[in-house]
Enzyme design. Structure first.
Site, PDB file in Angstrom:
ATOM      1  N   ARG A  80       3.622  14.209   0.216  1.00 54.01           N
ATOM      2  CA  ARG A  80       3.232  13.217  -0.802  1.00 54.01           C
ATOM      3  C   ARG A  80       3.415  13.885  -2.153  1.00 54.01           C
ATOM      4  NH1 ARG A  80      -1.794   9.076  -1.459  1.00 54.01           N
ATOM      5  NH2 ARG A  80      -0.498   8.063   0.103  1.00 54.01           N
TER       6      ARG A  80
ATOM      7  N   HIS B  47       6.898   4.046  -0.490  1.00 54.71           N
ATOM      8  CA  HIS B  47       5.740   4.366   0.354  1.00 54.71           C
ATOM      9  C   HIS B  47       6.029   3.784   1.743  1.00 54.71           C
ATOM     10  CE1 HIS B  47       1.883   5.590   1.516  1.00 54.71           C
ATOM     11  NE2 HIS B  47       1.102   4.834   0.765  1.00 54.71           N
TER      12      HIS B  47
ATOM     13  N   GLN C  79       3.283   3.134   4.501  1.00 52.51           N
ATOM     14  CA  GLN C  79       2.400   2.006   4.202  1.00 52.51           C
ATOM     15  C   GLN C  79       3.059   0.683   4.570  1.00 52.51           C
ATOM     16  OE1 GLN C  79      -0.908   2.004   2.598  1.00 52.51           O
ATOM     17  NE2 GLN C  79      -0.740  -0.004   3.542  1.00 52.51           N
TER      18      GLN C  79
ATOM     19  N   ASP D 193      -1.454  -4.330  -5.280  1.00 57.31           N
ATOM     20  CA  ASP D 193      -1.647  -2.874  -5.340  1.00 57.31           C
ATOM     21  C   ASP D 193      -2.179  -2.565  -6.741  1.00 57.31           C
ATOM     22  OD1 ASP D 193      -1.432  -0.088  -4.984  1.00 57.31           O
ATOM     23  OD2 ASP D 193       0.719  -0.050  -5.442  1.00 57.31           O
TER      24      ASP D 193
ATOM     25  N   CYS E 101      -2.938  -2.291  -0.077  1.00 57.46           N
ATOM     26  CA  CYS E 101      -2.735  -0.973   0.554  1.00 57.46           C
ATOM     27  C   CYS E 101      -3.935  -0.062   0.335  1.00 57.46           C
ATOM     28  CB  CYS E 101      -1.455  -0.333   0.040  1.00 57.46           C
ATOM     29  SG  CYS E 101      -1.452  -0.002  -1.726  1.00 57.46           S
TER      30      CYS E 101
ATOM     31  N   ARG F 198      -2.236   2.177   9.560  1.00 53.65           N
ATOM     32  CA  ARG F 198      -1.539   3.390   9.108  1.00 53.65           C
ATOM     33  C   ARG F 198      -1.472   4.406  10.255  1.00 53.65           C
ATOM     34  NH1 ARG F 198      -1.366   4.570   3.758  1.00 53.65           N
ATOM     35  NH2 ARG F 198       0.108   6.123   4.521  1.00 53.65           N
TER      36      ARG F 198
HETATM   37  N1  NVA Z   1       1.205   2.454  -6.006  1.00 55.42           N
HETATM   38  C1  NVA Z   1       0.054   3.243  -5.618  1.00 55.42           C
HETATM   39  C2  NVA Z   1      -0.088   3.274  -4.144  1.00 55.42           C
HETATM   40  C3  NVA Z   1      -1.318   3.986  -3.679  1.00 55.42           C
HETATM   41  C4  NVA Z   1      -1.421   4.059  -2.185  1.00 55.42           C
HETATM   42  C5  NVA Z   1       0.180   4.646  -6.186  1.00 55.42           C
HETATM   43  O1  NVA Z   1       1.266   5.211  -6.127  1.00 55.42           O
HETATM   44  O2  NVA Z   1      -0.822   5.162  -6.684  1.00 55.42           O
HETATM   45  N1   CP Z   2      -2.718   3.423   0.829  1.00 60.27           N
HETATM   46  C1   CP Z   2      -2.700   4.774   0.759  1.00 60.27           C
HETATM   47  O1   CP Z   2      -1.653   5.421   0.842  1.00 60.27           O
HETATM   48  O2   CP Z   2      -3.933   5.324   0.620  1.00 60.27           O
HETATM   49  P1   CP Z   2      -4.237   6.834   0.245  1.00 60.27           P
HETATM   50  O3   CP Z   2      -3.725   7.062  -1.163  1.00 60.27           O
HETATM   51  O4   CP Z   2      -5.724   6.954   0.332  1.00 60.27           O
HETATM   52  O5   CP Z   2      -3.549   7.739   1.203  1.00 60.27           O
END
Ligand code: NVA
Ligand code: CP
Length: 297
Positions: free
Chosen positions: A100, A127, A130, A217, A256, A284
């Site tokens: 990540r 992502h 997700q 989101d 999400c 997930r």
């Molecule tokens: N678009 C959001 C998704 C979080 C799971 C982010 O990147 O923070």
């Molecule tokens: N939706 C998601 O990826 O959650 P986290 O950021 O908690 O992993």
């Protein structure tokens, strides 16, 4: 499948195969697998996570493997060691990596230099884990997406939206994105995507009308927290009861998570649709176990 770096790189057949496997693994839960027996998988995270981290750690253990969580502050990556050097070290020690981070290129580079299966656990571009869980949820709740309209209300060019755009391209469902003009997918992206089933509007009411799936989101993704000007653009984009009045009968709402009540979604709608949204979060685990199994097959 050697890596899972994006929805863009998956075929329709691969997506269907992963979802079938996820559904099977969900039914089998409790009868632990051995697909990852003797394997150590590194989770390299330079952004926060609740769902992704926990679901991967639990999933790897349920498949017989050992997860090793490495935040950027734990390893030399956080002090400037190059991705390609980190990749060549870990590639000699662990069996797979889940990353990540910010740049998609870093995940691609890791996969190329490490020689081990690599999973994108969220970048600024996509992502994919997700979206596979989201599609599994749509399948469970609505029986599939044929003839369905999916609306995405929020940042029109975030990691989530881009993965949804590629999912619509691969699977052919109708995707209507409502986003402030400044956050809409660039024209060049849409031209290259070449998906007549995708539409983009600045009016959330148009996107939601007759939609079977309403998805949202956070307005500010990780790394954008200081962009208050961007957040102001989203006035009128809250998913709330008024907006949902024109959605199709029996519609579902997806998020999400994490959710910011009173911003992208009202507290009332989040709680009304909590059963679906937390089923989506649980999915997930099942979707990612399917990815892991596919990568070690
Ligand atoms: N678009 C959001 C998704 C979080 C799971 C982010 O990147 O923070
Ligand atoms: N939706 C998601 O990826 O959650 P986290 O950021 O908690 O992993």
């Amino acid at each position: 499948m050697k890596h899972l770096l994006s929805i863009e790189q998956l075929s329709s057949r691969e997506i269907h195969g992963l979802l079938d496997s996820a559904a099977h693994l969900k039914l089998q839960r409790g009868r632990d697998g051995t697909q990852l027996a003797g394997q150590t998988w590194a989770l390299i995270f330079t952004k926060s996570s609740t769902r992704t981290r926990v679901s991967f750690e639990v999933g790897i253990r349920e498949l017989g493997g050992f997860p090793m969580f490495l935040s950027k502050n734990d390893i030399q990556l956080g002090r400037g060691e190059l991705i390609k050097d980190t990749a060549r070290v870990l590639g000699r020690m662990v069996h797979g990596a889940i990353i990540r981070t910010f740049a998609q290129q870093d995940v691609i580079e890791f996969s190329e230099y490490s020689g081990i299966p690599t999973i994108n656990a969220l970048t600024d571009d996509e992502h994919p884990c997700q979206i596979l869980a989201d599609l599994l949820t749509v399948r469970e709740k609505l029986g599939g997406w044929e003839g369905r309209k999916v609306a995405f209300i929020g940042d029109g060019f975030s990691n989530m939206t881009r993965s949804w755009l590629w999912a619509a391209k691969r699977l052919g469902f109708q995707l209507a994105i409502a986003s402030p003009v400044s956050c809409q997918p660039p024209a060049e992206f849409l031209t290259a995507l070449d998906a007549p089933n995708v539409s983009v509007t600045a009016d959330p009411r148009i996107a939601v009308t007759d939609a079977h799936v309403i998805n949202t989101d956070v307005w500010l993704s990780m790394g954008q927290e200081q962009q208050q000007d961007k957040e102001r653009e989203f006035a009128g984009f809250e998913v709330n009861a008024g907006l949902l009045a024109s959605a199709a009968a029996g519609h579902i709402v997806l998020h999400c998570l994490p959710a910011y009540r009173g911003k992208e979604i009202s507290a009332e709608i989040l709680e009304l649709h909590a059963a679906t949204i937390f089923q989506q979060a649980e999915n997930r685990l099942h979707a990612q176990k399917a990815i892991l199994v596919a990568l070690v097959r």
